[in-house]
Motif scaffolding. Structure first.
Motif, PDB file in Angstrom:
ATOM      1  N   GLN A   1       0.861  -1.023  -0.168  1.00 21.15           N
ATOM      2  CA  GLN A   1      -0.053  -0.074   0.041  1.00 21.15           C
ATOM      3  C   GLN A   1       0.766   1.233   0.004  1.00 21.15           C
ATOM      4  O   GLN A   1       0.610   2.385   0.568  1.00 21.15           O
ATOM      5  CB  GLN A   1      -0.696  -0.185   1.241  1.00 21.15           C
ATOM      6  CG  GLN A   1      -1.987  -1.239   1.214  1.00 21.15           C
ATOM      7  CD  GLN A   1      -2.721  -1.453   2.458  1.00 21.15           C
ATOM      8  OE1 GLN A   1      -1.942  -1.467   3.537  1.00 21.15           O
ATOM      9  NE2 GLN A   1      -3.992  -1.589   2.325  1.00 21.15           N
ATOM     10  N   GLY A   2       1.909   1.354  -0.845  1.00 13.98           N
ATOM     11  CA  GLY A   2       2.820   2.354  -0.719  1.00 13.98           C
ATOM     12  C   GLY A   2       2.878   2.962  -2.214  1.00 13.98           C
ATOM     13  O   GLY A   2       1.807   2.889  -3.065  1.00 13.98           O
ATOM     14  N   ILE A   3       3.910   3.744  -2.341  1.00 10.38           N
ATOM     15  CA  ILE A   3       4.234   4.441  -3.823  1.00 10.38           C
ATOM     16  C   ILE A   3       5.465   3.753  -4.322  1.00 10.38           C
ATOM     17  O   ILE A   3       6.447   3.723  -3.830  1.00 10.38           O
ATOM     18  CB  ILE A   3       4.154   5.916  -3.573  1.00 10.38           C
ATOM     19  CG1 ILE A   3       3.321   6.457  -2.784  1.00 10.38           C
ATOM     20  CG2 ILE A   3       4.518   6.603  -4.835  1.00 10.38           C
ATOM     21  CD1 ILE A   3       3.627   7.878  -2.461  1.00 10.38           C
ATOM     22  N   GLY A   4       5.287   3.157  -5.631  1.00 11.75           N
ATOM     23  CA  GLY A   4       6.432   2.839  -6.354  1.00 11.75           C
ATOM     24  C   GLY A   4       6.120   1.720  -7.341  1.00 11.75           C
ATOM     25  O   GLY A   4       4.911   1.530  -7.512  1.00 11.75           O
ATOM     26  N   HIS A   5       7.069   1.216  -7.965  1.00 10.40           N
ATOM     27  CA  HIS A   5       6.899   0.293  -9.108  1.00 10.40           C
ATOM     28  C   HIS A   5       7.664  -1.076  -8.849  1.00 10.40           C
ATOM     29  O   HIS A   5       8.949  -1.076  -8.991  1.00 10.40           O
ATOM     30  CB  HIS A   5       7.197   0.729 -10.511  1.00 10.40           C
ATOM     31  CG  HIS A   5       7.132  -0.113 -11.645  1.00 10.40           C
ATOM     32  ND1 HIS A   5       5.806  -0.645 -12.008  1.00 10.40           N
ATOM     33  CD2 HIS A   5       8.032  -0.661 -12.597  1.00 10.40           C
ATOM     34  CE1 HIS A   5       6.000  -1.472 -13.077  1.00 10.40           C
ATOM     35  NE2 HIS A   5       7.232  -1.325 -13.330  1.00 10.40           N
ATOM     36  N   GLY A   6       6.827  -1.985  -8.404  1.00  8.23           N
ATOM     37  CA  GLY A   6       7.350  -3.355  -7.954  1.00  8.23           C
ATOM     38  C   GLY A   6       7.356  -3.570  -6.549  1.00  8.23           C
ATOM     39  O   GLY A   6       8.245  -2.935  -5.739  1.00  8.23           O
ATOM     40  N   ALA A   7       6.134  -4.043  -5.765  1.00  6.82           N
ATOM     41  CA  ALA A   7       6.162  -4.646  -4.548  1.00  6.82           C
ATOM     42  C   ALA A   7       7.184  -5.223  -4.069  1.00  6.82           C
ATOM     43  O   ALA A   7       7.905  -5.144  -2.881  1.00  6.82           O
ATOM     44  CB  ALA A   7       4.942  -5.260  -4.331  1.00  6.82           C
ATOM     45  N   SER A   8       7.743  -6.190  -4.848  1.00 10.43           N
ATOM     46  CA  SER A   8       9.020  -7.265  -4.352  1.00 10.43           C
ATOM     47  C   SER A   8      10.238  -6.368  -4.101  1.00 10.43           C
ATOM     48  O   SER A   8      11.163  -6.903  -3.580  1.00 10.43           O
ATOM     49  CB  SER A   8       8.872  -8.458  -5.284  1.00 10.43           C
ATOM     50  OG  SER A   8       9.515  -7.840  -6.412  1.00 10.43           O
ATOM     51  N   ILE A   9      10.206  -5.167  -4.801  1.00  8.34           N
ATOM     52  CA  ILE A   9      11.435  -4.376  -4.622  1.00  8.34           C
ATOM     53  C   ILE A   9      11.501  -3.356  -3.732  1.00  8.34           C
ATOM     54  O   ILE A   9      12.638  -3.167  -2.661  1.00  8.34           O
ATOM     55  CB  ILE A   9      11.717  -3.648  -6.131  1.00  8.34           C
ATOM     56  CG1 ILE A   9      11.731  -4.386  -7.355  1.00  8.34           C
ATOM     57  CG2 ILE A   9      12.674  -2.433  -6.049  1.00  8.34           C
ATOM     58  CD1 ILE A   9      11.549  -3.753  -8.840  1.00  8.34           C
ATOM     59  N   TYR A  10      10.212  -2.960  -3.227  1.00  9.76           N
ATOM     60  CA  TYR A  10      10.284  -1.687  -2.314  1.00  9.76           C
ATOM     61  C   TYR A  10       9.701  -2.159  -1.044  1.00  9.76           C
ATOM     62  O   TYR A  10       9.659  -1.242  -0.214  1.00  9.76           O
ATOM     63  CB  TYR A  10       9.672  -0.603  -2.793  1.00  9.76           C
ATOM     64  CG  TYR A  10      10.276   0.053  -3.914  1.00  9.76           C
ATOM     65  CD1 TYR A  10      11.574   0.672  -3.946  1.00  9.76           C
ATOM     66  CD2 TYR A  10      10.133  -0.155  -5.294  1.00  9.76           C
ATOM     67  CE1 TYR A  10      12.351   1.203  -4.912  1.00  9.76           C
ATOM     68  CE2 TYR A  10      10.626   0.289  -6.461  1.00  9.76           C
ATOM     69  CZ  TYR A  10      11.720   1.071  -6.179  1.00  9.76           C
ATOM     70  OH  TYR A  10      12.804   1.540  -7.401  1.00  9.76           O
ATOM     71  N   SER A  11       9.096  -3.213  -0.977  1.00 14.37           N
ATOM     72  CA  SER A  11       8.310  -3.556   0.433  1.00 14.37           C
ATOM     73  C   SER A  11       9.230  -4.848   0.964  1.00 14.37           C
ATOM     74  O   SER A  11       8.982  -5.902   0.383  1.00 14.37           O
ATOM     75  CB  SER A  11       6.962  -3.879   0.155  1.00 14.37           C
ATOM     76  OG  SER A  11       6.211  -4.399   1.241  1.00 14.37           O
ATOM     77  N   ASN A  12       9.800  -4.751   2.398  1.00 19.27           N
ATOM     78  CA  ASN A  12      10.242  -6.055   2.698  1.00 19.27           C
ATOM     79  C   ASN A  12       9.090  -7.006   3.137  1.00 19.27           C
ATOM     80  O   ASN A  12       9.226  -8.307   3.218  1.00 19.27           O
ATOM     81  CB  ASN A  12      10.879  -5.543   4.171  1.00 19.27           C
ATOM     82  CG  ASN A  12      12.390  -4.860   3.931  1.00 19.27           C
ATOM     83  OD1 ASN A  12      12.726  -4.794   2.933  1.00 19.27           O
ATOM     84  ND2 ASN A  12      12.763  -4.038   4.917  1.00 19.27           N
TER      85      ASN A  12
END
Length: 284
Positions: free
Chosen positions: A249-260
């Motif tokens: 539920q953040g801001i960015g492109h690619g959950a696996s990249i930016y969310s632990n």
């Protein structure tokens, strides 16, 4: 031997198309921030601009929460900057497309933690509004390097399906300008770049997948939007396979990249081939 495939963004289309044509050679399939298979150019562009607007809203809320340099109305400050650029009064002579793309790439590929990324982008935009364009120029150069190479231009135009006519683009400039006031007109005009490019055929959806699929996505994705996750899930169901979702539920492109938080379900699926028991929702 069977392989594990991980596709992010447009790469998800490639991974899914490969799995459709070589179902016996795929043992795991992870599609992160997917673009729906066979989506037409106008729909893809509108999904992206919806993601840009959602990202701007989320950025503005974060900005306000951390008392960022854009002041009490961060979205209004960004709108003013884009309006100046649209009226050929952009900082340092930057065009509205350059400023919009710089913001989009900065939001889509954040550097550092959430607060640092928010503060850094806000600082660059605030400085540009005050006459110091160095940080904004750096963001513009980063966006150009990320999105505007010759190879990317050829690839994006070659992949676009059922592109709108020039007359339709004119209509979209007006309509999207009302629906998506910060990014809509630029998104519509971007469709002109490929208007005379020969169109190809959409890849065929998989008739039968022999592997269940892990889907992941981002609530505010300014690069492809977020609607491709649900559309891809429907494609997987039609191919007689199951899927589970991991949504950040953040801001960015690619959950696996930016969310632990998004990584453990991915690792578990890679190790066992079994989907998580439930969908996963990761906080920003």
């Amino acid at each position: 031997p069977a392989v594990a495939l991980i596709g992010i963004g447009n790469g998800s289309e490639v991974a899914l198309a490969y799995a459709a044509s070589r179902p016996d050679r795929v043992s795991r399939l992870i599609l992160d921030s997917p673009v729906a298979l066979g989506v037409n150019a106008e729909a893809a562009a509108e999904q992206q601009v919806k993601g840009q607007q959602a990202s701007l809203d989320a950025f503005a809320a974060q900005c306000l929460a951390v008392n960022c340099p854009l002041g009490p109305d961060p979205k209004g400050a960004v709108s003013a900057l884009l309006s100046d650029a649209r009226a050929v009064r952009g900082p340092g002579g930057a065009s509205v497309a350059q400023v919009a793309n710089a913001i989009t790439v900065a939001l889509g590929f954040p550097a550092g933690g959430r607060v640092d990324a928010t503060t850094s982008l806000a600082g660059a935009l605030a400085a540009a509004r005050s006459g110091d364009v160095n940080q904004l120029n750096n963001l513009i150069n980063r966006a150009d390097a990320a999105q505007d190479s010759d190879g990317q231009f050829i690839s994006s135009c070659s992949d676009a399906i059922n592109r709108p006519t020039p007359d339709r683009v004119r209509e979209l400039v007006v309509a999207w300008g009302k629906l998506y006031p910060q990014f809509g007109p630029t998104a519509a005009l971007n469709l002109v770049k490929c208007v005379h490019w020969p169109t190809g055929s959409p890849p065929a959806p998989p008739k039968s997948l022999k592997v269940d699929v892990l889907l992941s996505g981002v609530q505010s994705d300014p690069i492809v939007g977020s609607e491709g996750v649900a559309q891809t899930a429907a494609t997987i169901i039609n191919a007689n396979a199951a899927s589970k979702r991991v949504m950040w539920q953040g801001i960015g492109h690619g959950a696996s990249i930016y969310s632990n938080c998004a990584v453990p379900p991915l690792i578990g699926y890679l190790n066992t081939g079994k989907l998580p028991a439930t969908d996963t929702y990761c906080p920003a």
